[in-house]
Scaffold this motif. Structure first.
Motif, PDB file in Angstrom:
ATOM      1  N   ALA A 125       0.714  -1.302   0.139  1.00 15.97           N
ATOM      2  CA  ALA A 125       0.007   0.067   0.039  1.00 15.97           C
ATOM      3  C   ALA A 125       0.929   1.244  -0.036  1.00 15.97           C
ATOM      4  O   ALA A 125       0.392   2.482  -0.862  1.00 15.97           O
ATOM      5  CB  ALA A 125      -0.832  -0.059   1.150  1.00 15.97           C
ATOM      6  N   LEU A 126       2.031   1.293   0.668  1.00 18.58           N
ATOM      7  CA  LEU A 126       2.927   2.437   0.718  1.00 18.58           C
ATOM      8  C   LEU A 126       3.664   2.647  -0.482  1.00 18.58           C
ATOM      9  O   LEU A 126       3.680   3.666  -0.788  1.00 18.58           O
ATOM     10  CB  LEU A 126       3.940   2.114   1.878  1.00 18.58           C
ATOM     11  CG  LEU A 126       3.285   2.214   3.188  1.00 18.58           C
ATOM     12  CD1 LEU A 126       4.487   2.016   4.263  1.00 18.58           C
ATOM     13  CD2 LEU A 126       2.906   3.692   3.773  1.00 18.58           C
ATOM     14  N   ALA A 127       3.788   1.640  -1.111  1.00 15.86           N
ATOM     15  CA  ALA A 127       4.835   1.634  -2.339  1.00 15.86           C
ATOM     16  C   ALA A 127       3.780   2.106  -3.513  1.00 15.86           C
ATOM     17  O   ALA A 127       4.107   2.753  -4.295  1.00 15.86           O
ATOM     18  CB  ALA A 127       5.294   0.189  -2.808  1.00 15.86           C
ATOM     19  N   ALA A 128       2.256   1.895  -3.238  1.00 16.92           N
ATOM     20  CA  ALA A 128       1.366   2.328  -4.468  1.00 16.92           C
ATOM     21  C   ALA A 128       1.212   3.690  -4.245  1.00 16.92           C
ATOM     22  O   ALA A 128       0.518   4.330  -4.972  1.00 16.92           O
ATOM     23  CB  ALA A 128       0.367   1.423  -4.265  1.00 16.92           C
ATOM     24  N   PRO A 156      -6.112   6.377   7.455  1.00 19.23           N
ATOM     25  CA  PRO A 156      -5.303   7.158   6.546  1.00 19.23           C
ATOM     26  C   PRO A 156      -3.857   6.745   6.605  1.00 19.23           C
ATOM     27  O   PRO A 156      -3.613   6.127   7.688  1.00 19.23           O
ATOM     28  CB  PRO A 156      -5.445   8.555   7.145  1.00 19.23           C
ATOM     29  CG  PRO A 156      -5.865   8.317   8.706  1.00 19.23           C
ATOM     30  CD  PRO A 156      -6.679   7.012   8.677  1.00 19.23           C
ATOM     31  N   VAL A 157      -3.294   6.691   5.529  1.00 24.24           N
ATOM     32  CA  VAL A 157      -1.958   6.480   5.377  1.00 24.24           C
ATOM     33  C   VAL A 157      -1.233   7.967   5.762  1.00 24.24           C
ATOM     34  O   VAL A 157      -1.602   8.936   5.156  1.00 24.24           O
ATOM     35  CB  VAL A 157      -1.203   6.269   4.055  1.00 24.24           C
ATOM     36  CG1 VAL A 157       0.091   6.065   3.947  1.00 24.24           C
ATOM     37  CG2 VAL A 157      -1.790   4.628   3.780  1.00 24.24           C
ATOM     38  N   LEU A 158      -0.326   8.151   6.849  1.00 19.06           N
ATOM     39  CA  LEU A 158       0.019   9.370   7.071  1.00 19.06           C
ATOM     40  C   LEU A 158       1.486   9.613   6.819  1.00 19.06           C
ATOM     41  O   LEU A 158       2.286   8.824   6.658  1.00 19.06           O
ATOM     42  CB  LEU A 158       0.046   9.479   8.619  1.00 19.06           C
ATOM     43  CG  LEU A 158      -1.487   9.294   9.241  1.00 19.06           C
ATOM     44  CD1 LEU A 158      -1.387   9.242  10.784  1.00 19.06           C
ATOM     45  CD2 LEU A 158      -2.243  10.450   8.795  1.00 19.06           C
ATOM     46  N   PRO A 159       1.860  10.837   6.442  1.00 19.50           N
ATOM     47  CA  PRO A 159       3.373  11.073   6.001  1.00 19.50           C
ATOM     48  C   PRO A 159       4.292  10.510   7.125  1.00 19.50           C
ATOM     49  O   PRO A 159       4.004  10.707   8.273  1.00 19.50           O
ATOM     50  CB  PRO A 159       3.354  12.639   6.113  1.00 19.50           C
ATOM     51  CG  PRO A 159       2.151  13.171   6.300  1.00 19.50           C
ATOM     52  CD  PRO A 159       1.041  12.204   7.152  1.00 19.50           C
ATOM     53  N   ALA A 164       5.291  -0.784   9.634  1.00 22.02           N
ATOM     54  CA  ALA A 164       5.122  -1.058  10.965  1.00 22.02           C
ATOM     55  C   ALA A 164       4.255  -0.160  11.625  1.00 22.02           C
ATOM     56  O   ALA A 164       3.144  -0.599  12.169  1.00 22.02           O
ATOM     57  CB  ALA A 164       6.602  -1.032  11.749  1.00 22.02           C
ATOM     58  N   SER A 165       4.517   1.226  11.284  1.00 21.88           N
ATOM     59  CA  SER A 165       3.326   2.211  11.880  1.00 21.88           C
ATOM     60  C   SER A 165       1.965   1.854  11.443  1.00 21.88           C
ATOM     61  O   SER A 165       1.008   2.139  11.663  1.00 21.88           O
ATOM     62  CB  SER A 165       3.995   3.522  11.646  1.00 21.88           C
ATOM     63  OG  SER A 165       4.120   4.052  10.399  1.00 21.88           O
ATOM     64  N   LEU A 166       1.917   1.778   9.999  1.00 19.46           N
ATOM     65  CA  LEU A 166       0.651   1.578   9.182  1.00 19.46           C
ATOM     66  C   LEU A 166       0.064   0.198   9.691  1.00 19.46           C
ATOM     67  O   LEU A 166      -1.163   0.289  10.196  1.00 19.46           O
ATOM     68  CB  LEU A 166       1.082   1.574   7.606  1.00 19.46           C
ATOM     69  CG  LEU A 166      -0.290   1.374   6.832  1.00 19.46           C
ATOM     70  CD1 LEU A 166      -1.288   2.277   7.365  1.00 19.46           C
ATOM     71  CD2 LEU A 166       0.235   1.230   5.265  1.00 19.46           C
ATOM     72  N   ALA A 167       0.827  -1.036  10.066  1.00 23.53           N
ATOM     73  CA  ALA A 167       0.184  -2.084  10.304  1.00 23.53           C
ATOM     74  C   ALA A 167      -0.374  -1.842  11.875  1.00 23.53           C
ATOM     75  O   ALA A 167      -1.543  -2.381  11.986  1.00 23.53           O
ATOM     76  CB  ALA A 167       1.596  -3.220  10.618  1.00 23.53           C
ATOM     77  N   VAL A 170      -3.726  -0.137  11.480  1.00 24.38           N
ATOM     78  CA  VAL A 170      -4.878  -1.185  10.904  1.00 24.38           C
ATOM     79  C   VAL A 170      -5.194  -1.923  11.929  1.00 24.38           C
ATOM     80  O   VAL A 170      -6.264  -2.274  12.212  1.00 24.38           O
ATOM     81  CB  VAL A 170      -4.097  -1.656   9.616  1.00 24.38           C
ATOM     82  CG1 VAL A 170      -4.890  -2.895   9.274  1.00 24.38           C
ATOM     83  CG2 VAL A 170      -4.185  -0.792   8.468  1.00 24.38           C
ATOM     84  N   LEU A 171      -4.194  -2.563  12.515  1.00 24.38           N
ATOM     85  CA  LEU A 171      -4.478  -3.501  13.808  1.00 24.38           C
ATOM     86  C   LEU A 171      -5.575  -3.047  14.718  1.00 24.38           C
ATOM     87  O   LEU A 171      -6.427  -3.623  15.133  1.00 24.38           O
ATOM     88  CB  LEU A 171      -3.403  -4.053  14.367  1.00 24.38           C
ATOM     89  CG  LEU A 171      -3.265  -5.389  15.228  1.00 24.38           C
ATOM     90  CD1 LEU A 171      -3.870  -6.628  14.557  1.00 24.38           C
ATOM     91  CD2 LEU A 171      -2.315  -5.802  15.976  1.00 24.38           C
ATOM     92  N   VAL A 172      -5.309  -1.997  15.111  1.00 22.58           N
ATOM     93  CA  VAL A 172      -6.592  -1.302  15.940  1.00 22.58           C
ATOM     94  C   VAL A 172      -8.040  -1.496  15.290  1.00 22.58           C
ATOM     95  O   VAL A 172      -8.877  -1.657  16.280  1.00 22.58           O
ATOM     96  CB  VAL A 172      -6.126   0.230  16.254  1.00 22.58           C
ATOM     97  CG1 VAL A 172      -7.515   0.904  17.109  1.00 22.58           C
ATOM     98  CG2 VAL A 172      -4.914   0.377  17.117  1.00 22.58           C
ATOM     99  N   GLN A 173      -7.979  -1.100  14.149  1.00 22.66           N
ATOM    100  CA  GLN A 173      -9.235  -1.198  13.463  1.00 22.66           C
ATOM    101  C   GLN A 173      -9.592  -2.638  13.323  1.00 22.66           C
ATOM    102  O   GLN A 173     -10.713  -2.872  13.294  1.00 22.66           O
ATOM    103  CB  GLN A 173      -9.196  -0.788  12.006  1.00 22.66           C
ATOM    104  CG  GLN A 173      -8.868   1.053  12.171  1.00 22.66           C
ATOM    105  CD  GLN A 173      -9.896   1.559  13.238  1.00 22.66           C
ATOM    106  OE1 GLN A 173     -11.087   1.432  13.124  1.00 22.66           O
ATOM    107  NE2 GLN A 173      -9.642   2.327  14.153  1.00 22.66           N
TER     108      GLN A 173
END
Ligand code: GAR
Length: 196
Positions: A125-128, A156-159, A164-167, A170-173
């Motif tokens: 997702a980040l690479a895209a 959201p994807v954040l700057p 790891a931070s994105l995972a 997402v895990l919270v959700q």
């Protein structure tokens, strides 16, 4: 009361979210937590909640998937589940196994399906350059991560995000989404749930 078996491979935080929800007023109860890894941290956490556990190490079976699944089926069939929840279960199941639980097996996947089935979802997702990421709960069918979607949650994807931070976001959700979808599924509601 519907009987739920949960399959895990690791820490089992999604399993715990499901089990904690089922400990309240709920149409289901957890009858088994099973893992392909005897060291999976989630097994001890489930046992600590008084849930029956089973471990069937996949490694001695090598490429013999059918043999592994036959061994895994034993404790599952003994537990007589109405619903099977895959929660971080990292083995691909054969069409035979999937057929046996057709229409009553759920999986949680850390992407907004149909985007990014398979592994490394957050890095992809980040690479895209995606502006949003998230998770999906879907019915399991023979095609990996492709069964009907029963619910999704977006973040959201954040700057500055890395995988790891994105995972973690997402895990919270995931912990909100999976229990909410299981409740609806147990009540016969298969309309996709969209959480924000
Ligand atoms: C979760 O992020 C789940 O969505 C993912 O593994 C993690 C398990 O964490 N599942 C998959 O990638 C399935 N292909 P947990 O053991 O703490 O629930």
């Amino acid at each position: 009361m519907k009987r739920v078996a949960i399959l895990i491979s690791g820490g089992g935080s999604n399993m715990l979210a499901l089990a904690r929800d089922m400990a309240g007023d709920h149409p289901c109860r957890p009858v088994l937590v099973a893992s392909n890894d005897p060291q999976a941290g989630g097994l001890a956490r489930a046992a600590g909640m008084g849930i029956s556990t089973a471990a069937v190490d996949h490694r001695p079976f090598g490429k013999d998937r059918a043999g592994f699944e036959a061994a895994l089926l034993e404790p599952i069939l003994q537990a007589r589940p109405d619903i099977l929840c895959l929660a971080g279960f990292m083995r691909i199941l054969t069409p035979d196994f999937v057929r046996r639980f057709q229409g009553r097996m759920l999986n949680i996947h850390p992407s907004l399906l149909p985007k990014y089935p398979g592994l490394d979802t957050h890095a992809r997702a980040l690479a895209a350059g995606d502006a949003e990421a998230g998770c999906s709960v879907h019915e399991v069918t023979a095609e990996l991560d492709m069964g009907p979607v029963l619910g999704q949650a977006r973040v959201p994807v954040l700057p500055g995000d890395d995988a790891a931070s994105l995972a973690a976001r997402v895990l919270v959700q995931e912990h909100r989404l999976y229990p909410a979808v299981l409740r609806r599924f147990a009540a016969g509601n298969r309309d996709p749930l969209l959480l924000r």
